[in-house]
Design an enzyme around this catalytic site. Structure first.
Site, PDB file in Angstrom:
ATOM      1  CB  CYS A  80      -0.994  -0.031   1.154  1.00 43.49           C
ATOM      2  SG  CYS A  80      -2.323   1.199   0.963  1.00 43.49           S
ATOM      3  CG  HIS A 181      -4.302  -3.276   2.255  1.00 40.48           C
ATOM      4  ND1 HIS A 181      -3.380  -2.963   3.221  1.00 40.48           N
ATOM      5  CD2 HIS A 181      -4.850  -2.105   1.856  1.00 40.48           C
ATOM      6  CE1 HIS A 181      -3.375  -1.645   3.417  1.00 40.48           C
ATOM      7  NE2 HIS A 181      -4.259  -1.105   2.593  1.00 40.48           N
ATOM      8  CD  GLU A 183      -2.413  -6.243   4.472  1.00 46.49           C
ATOM      9  OE1 GLU A 183      -2.645  -5.076   4.818  1.00 46.49           O
ATOM     10  OE2 GLU A 183      -1.841  -6.541   3.401  1.00 46.49           O
TER      11      GLU A 183
END
Length: 198
Positions: A80, A181, A183
């Protein structure tokens, strides 16, 4: 392989660490520049303003430690804002110098499109590198600025949001960046993290 997550007060450290644990790694949180070289692979997360993030990195001398790590041949992934920090400069709140590990600029969406900013939610990332074709798909984004590499050879993924923009980069299979992102991108995000770490 020893994975280190740079902890400089500008990233969602916990979710990144949890994602790495899910794919079999035990990351170390690093805030001391002297400990950077102990990691084989560094992750630079980031959420917030570009200028503040660079200020934090410089205050802690982590910017120099990152350069030393990359210059010694070790690998790095920016996530990011962390991807944006890899670039030469950003036009967020003036002109701000980045780490300059990848030549190019970080530019505002509002100057090139009328769609809603920030770009938030799930969107498709298309691979420009056959080694990562299996990781094409939808990822979770939250950002108001996009990266424009000077060389197209560094573009790993592109995404459409009013304009086609670079959503992931790869320089020499050593310095990687993802605007989205991973994750927070469920199974596909974990798969991509695993591929990059390999």
């Amino acid at each position: 392989m020893k994975v280190g997550i740079l902890d400089y007060g500008m990233g969602n450290i916990t979710s990144v660490a949890n994602a790495l644990v899910k794919i079999g790694h035990h990351p170390e949180l690093i805030s001391d520049p002297d400990k950077v070289q102990s990691s084989d692979f560094l992750i630079l997360p980031g959420v917030g303003a570009f200028s503040k993030a660079m200020e934090r990195l410089k205050e802690s001398n982590l910017d120099e430690a990152i350069h030393e790590s990359v210059n010694s041949g070790k690998r790095l992934l920016g996530i990011c804002l962390g991807m944006q920090l890899l670039f030469t400069k950003s036009l967020e709140f003036g002109i701000n110098d980045g780490l300059n590990l990848i030549e190019g600029d970080v530019l505002p969406f509002k100057d090139v499109m009328s769609d809603k900013v920030p770009h938030m939610g799930w969107n498709n990332a298309k691979s420009k590198n056959s080694n990562f074709d299996s990781c094409e798909g939808d990822y979770y984004f939250v950002h108001s600025f996009y990266c424009k590499p000077k060389s197209e050879e560094h573009i790993l993924f592109t995404t459409e949001y009013g304009v086609e923009f670079c959503s992931a980069v790869n320089a020499n299979n050593q310095v990687f960046g993802v605007q989205f992102h991973p994750e927070k991108s469920q199974t596909l995000g974990l798969k991509l993290l695993n591929e990059i770490l390999k």
